[in-house]
Design a protein around this motif. Sequence first.
Motif, PDB file in Angstrom:
ATOM      1  N   VAL A 157       0.853  -1.187   0.000  1.00  0.00           N
ATOM      2  CA  VAL A 157       0.000   0.000   0.000  1.00  0.00           C
ATOM      3  C   VAL A 157       0.890   1.238   0.000  1.00  0.00           C
ATOM      4  CG1 VAL A 157      -0.157   0.108   2.531  1.00  0.00           C
ATOM      5  CG2 VAL A 157      -1.973   1.095   1.130  1.00  0.00           C
ATOM      6  N   VAL A 158       0.416   2.295  -0.665  1.00  0.00           N
ATOM      7  CA  VAL A 158       1.120   3.582  -0.694  1.00  0.00           C
ATOM      8  C   VAL A 158       0.696   4.394   0.529  1.00  0.00           C
ATOM      9  CG1 VAL A 158       1.485   5.719  -1.969  1.00  0.00           C
ATOM     10  CG2 VAL A 158       1.238   3.561  -3.209  1.00  0.00           C
ATOM     11  N   TRP A 159       1.630   4.728   1.392  1.00  0.00           N
ATOM     12  CA  TRP A 159       1.326   5.533   2.573  1.00  0.00           C
ATOM     13  C   TRP A 159       1.750   6.987   2.412  1.00  0.00           C
ATOM     14  CZ3 TRP A 159       5.562   7.735   4.948  1.00  0.00           C
ATOM     15  CH2 TRP A 159       6.804   7.147   4.684  1.00  0.00           C
ATOM     16  N   ASP A 160       2.603   7.284   1.421  1.00  0.00           N
ATOM     17  CA  ASP A 160       3.017   8.659   1.150  1.00  0.00           C
ATOM     18  C   ASP A 160       2.932   8.890  -0.353  1.00  0.00           C
ATOM     19  OD1 ASP A 160       4.291  11.122   0.802  1.00  0.00           O
ATOM     20  OD2 ASP A 160       5.626  10.795   2.501  1.00  0.00           O
ATOM     21  N   ALA A 161       1.847   9.529  -0.786  1.00  0.00           N
ATOM     22  CA  ALA A 161       1.626   9.733  -2.223  1.00  0.00           C
ATOM     23  C   ALA A 161       2.681  10.646  -2.825  1.00  0.00           C
ATOM     24  CB  ALA A 161       0.231  10.313  -2.456  1.00  0.00           C
ATOM     25  N   GLU A 162       3.166  11.613  -2.072  1.00  0.00           N
ATOM     26  CA  GLU A 162       4.176  12.538  -2.596  1.00  0.00           C
ATOM     27  C   GLU A 162       5.463  11.802  -2.962  1.00  0.00           C
ATOM     28  OE1 GLU A 162       6.704  16.499  -1.150  1.00  0.00           O
ATOM     29  OE2 GLU A 162       4.938  15.809  -0.028  1.00  0.00           O
ATOM     30  N   LYS A 163       5.942  10.933  -2.064  1.00  0.00           N
ATOM     31  CA  LYS A 163       7.164  10.173  -2.362  1.00  0.00           C
ATOM     32  C   LYS A 163       6.951   9.213  -3.524  1.00  0.00           C
ATOM     33  CE  LYS A 163       9.232  10.320   2.242  1.00  0.00           C
ATOM     34  NZ  LYS A 163       9.740   9.501   3.386  1.00  0.00           N
ATOM     35  N   ALA A 164       5.798   8.576  -3.559  1.00  0.00           N
ATOM     36  CA  ALA A 164       5.524   7.622  -4.640  1.00  0.00           C
ATOM     37  C   ALA A 164       5.521   8.310  -5.994  1.00  0.00           C
ATOM     38  CB  ALA A 164       4.191   6.928  -4.398  1.00  0.00           C
ATOM     39  N   ALA A 165       5.124   9.580  -6.028  1.00  0.00           N
ATOM     40  CA  ALA A 165       5.071  10.302  -7.296  1.00  0.00           C
ATOM     41  C   ALA A 165       6.403  10.935  -7.674  1.00  0.00           C
ATOM     42  CB  ALA A 165       3.989  11.376  -7.237  1.00  0.00           C
ATOM     43  N   LEU A 166       7.164  11.393  -6.671  1.00  0.00           N
ATOM     44  CA  LEU A 166       8.368  12.173  -6.959  1.00  0.00           C
ATOM     45  C   LEU A 166       9.668  11.387  -6.846  1.00  0.00           C
ATOM     46  CD1 LEU A 166       7.442  15.484  -5.063  1.00  0.00           C
ATOM     47  CD2 LEU A 166       6.967  14.857  -7.438  1.00  0.00           C
ATOM     48  N   GLU A 167       9.699  10.320  -6.060  1.00  0.00           N
ATOM     49  CA  GLU A 167      10.951   9.610  -5.807  1.00  0.00           C
ATOM     50  C   GLU A 167      11.218   8.483  -6.804  1.00  0.00           C
ATOM     51  OE1 GLU A 167      13.131  10.583  -3.681  1.00  0.00           O
ATOM     52  OE2 GLU A 167      11.865  12.169  -2.836  1.00  0.00           O
ATOM     53  N   VAL A 168      10.209   8.015  -7.501  1.00  0.00           N
ATOM     54  CA  VAL A 168      10.385   6.906  -8.440  1.00  0.00           C
ATOM     55  C   VAL A 168       9.508   7.165  -9.656  1.00  0.00           C
ATOM     56  CG1 VAL A 168       8.566   5.542  -7.334  1.00  0.00           C
ATOM     57  CG2 VAL A 168      10.323   4.384  -8.680  1.00  0.00           C
ATOM     58  N   GLU A 169      10.001   6.775 -10.832  1.00  0.00           N
ATOM     59  CA  GLU A 169       9.276   7.082 -12.073  1.00  0.00           C
ATOM     60  C   GLU A 169       7.945   6.362 -12.152  1.00  0.00           C
ATOM     61  OE1 GLU A 169       9.827   6.664 -16.931  1.00  0.00           O
ATOM     62  OE2 GLU A 169      11.354   5.907 -15.559  1.00  0.00           O
ATOM     63  N   ASP A 170       7.963   5.041 -11.945  1.00  0.00           N
ATOM     64  CA  ASP A 170       6.744   4.226 -12.011  1.00  0.00           C
ATOM     65  C   ASP A 170       6.780   3.276 -10.828  1.00  0.00           C
ATOM     66  OD1 ASP A 170       4.607   2.649 -12.572  1.00  0.00           O
ATOM     67  OD2 ASP A 170       5.269   2.008 -14.554  1.00  0.00           O
ATOM     68  N   TYR A 171       6.092   3.648  -9.763  1.00  0.00           N
ATOM     69  CA  TYR A 171       6.237   2.891  -8.512  1.00  0.00           C
ATOM     70  C   TYR A 171       5.676   1.476  -8.620  1.00  0.00           C
ATOM     71  CZ  TYR A 171       1.355   4.223  -7.537  1.00  0.00           C
ATOM     72  OH  TYR A 171      -0.002   4.410  -7.591  1.00  0.00           O
ATOM     73  N   LYS A 172       4.667   1.255  -9.450  1.00  0.00           N
ATOM     74  CA  LYS A 172       4.119  -0.098  -9.581  1.00  0.00           C
ATOM     75  C   LYS A 172       5.118  -1.037 -10.260  1.00  0.00           C
ATOM     76  CE  LYS A 172      -0.802   0.999  -9.568  1.00  0.00           C
ATOM     77  NZ  LYS A 172      -2.105   0.844 -10.272  1.00  0.00           N
ATOM     78  N   THR A 173       5.737  -0.566 -11.329  1.00  0.00           N
ATOM     79  CA  THR A 173       6.755  -1.391 -11.994  1.00  0.00           C
ATOM     80  C   THR A 173       7.972  -1.575 -11.099  1.00  0.00           C
ATOM     81  OG1 THR A 173       6.012  -0.585 -14.151  1.00  0.00           O
ATOM     82  CG2 THR A 173       8.186  -1.596 -14.051  1.00  0.00           C
ATOM     83  N   ALA A 174       8.351  -0.527 -10.375  1.00  0.00           N
ATOM     84  CA  ALA A 174       9.532  -0.608  -9.523  1.00  0.00           C
ATOM     85  C   ALA A 174       9.347  -1.635  -8.410  1.00  0.00           C
ATOM     86  CB  ALA A 174       9.834   0.774  -8.930  1.00  0.00           C
ATOM     87  N   ILE A 175       8.184  -1.658  -7.798  1.00  0.00           N
ATOM     88  CA  ILE A 175       7.984  -2.610  -6.706  1.00  0.00           C
ATOM     89  C   ILE A 175       7.910  -4.036  -7.227  1.00  0.00           C
ATOM     90  CG2 ILE A 175       5.460  -2.545  -6.655  1.00  0.00           C
ATOM     91  CD1 ILE A 175       5.667  -2.529  -3.604  1.00  0.00           C
ATOM     92  N   ALA A 176       7.409  -4.219  -8.441  1.00  0.00           N
ATOM     93  CA  ALA A 176       7.380  -5.571  -9.018  1.00  0.00           C
ATOM     94  C   ALA A 176       8.802  -6.090  -9.267  1.00  0.00           C
ATOM     95  CB  ALA A 176       6.580  -5.564 -10.317  1.00  0.00           C
ATOM     96  N   TRP A 177       9.673  -5.227  -9.804  1.00  0.00           N
ATOM     97  CA  TRP A 177      11.056  -5.645 -10.049  1.00  0.00           C
ATOM     98  C   TRP A 177      11.809  -5.852  -8.735  1.00  0.00           C
ATOM     99  CZ3 TRP A 177      12.753  -7.673 -14.271  1.00  0.00           C
ATOM    100  CH2 TRP A 177      12.193  -7.324 -15.501  1.00  0.00           C
ATOM    101  N   ALA A 178      11.546  -4.997  -7.749  1.00  0.00           N
ATOM    102  CA  ALA A 178      12.207  -5.172  -6.456  1.00  0.00           C
ATOM    103  C   ALA A 178      11.804  -6.488  -5.806  1.00  0.00           C
ATOM    104  CB  ALA A 178      11.860  -3.989  -5.540  1.00  0.00           C
TER     105      ALA A 178
END
Length: 300
Positions: free
Chosen positions: A128-149
């Motif tokens: 779950v996303v608990w900080d929308a600002e970080k999810a939008a600004l710190e990573v390009e595509d957070y859904k793809t990034a978490i899948a690869w991680a």
Amino acid sequence: MSRELPFRVSGIGVAVAVIFWVLGTLAAIYLENRVSEGWAAAIFLLFLLIGFFFLFAIQVARQWEKAVVLRFGRFVGLRGPGLFFILPLVDQVSTWIDHRVMVTPFNAEKTLTRDTVPVDVDAVLFWVVWDAEKAALEVEDYKTAIAWAAQTALREVIGQKPLSDILVGRAKMDAELQQIIDERTTPWGITVQSVEIRDIVIPQELEDAMSRQAQAERERQARVILGESEKQIADSFAQASQAYINNPTALHLRAMNMLFEGLKEKGALVIVPSSAVDTMNLGGLSGVVSLAQQHTEEKS
């Protein structure tokens, strides 16, 4: 991805825009013969522009969403859930962040364990996303990034464990994966709630060998149990024999009981050695044996 168009048209915006367009049309028709054509066109154009303004200015974020708003490319804040306004051509909704619990399946194919056994592992990640600002600004595509991680962490954990630990220690492996993935995604404003391994597939040849090994182990345990039973029976007989050493009467009664139990079965044949007749005084029982045999022949 959760990215959408810079302006997402809402139903309320469409309704307000249509109202202004209709008003502009009616005003142009009303002023057609009362003012010059230039003024009538200007008034119609004004209502048309106001309609387009509200069409894109009125935005609606659903209950589980947060809108990331940029003004001239700079972050100005989060909006939603509910109704909010932006300035068209100045503000931009770059991302719509979903705050619901998300489910991401991932797998590792033909990954070698520590004892060099290739396995295919399927798992599912709950986050779950608990900080929308970080999810939008710190990573390009957070859904793809978490899948690869998640997939990378799964391969690392598999490579550190032997096959036996993977097969019997799923709960421990789930906890390790959750900790590793959560450490990587926390800077992105994402927390991992749980990781569950769904299936582990091993080569068919190894599966057959493990099945044979398990069967052999069960046979070995059965033989061990049988041997222990025989030992206990022998010990019981040894203890029982001690009771008959100085008590021949009890021994004779036991012999008579055994003979009687054998004669109760229909068609039973009892063979008594001559030595037993002499030593256990079974001669007196020959008449009983003859009567039992005669009774058996009459019934048959």
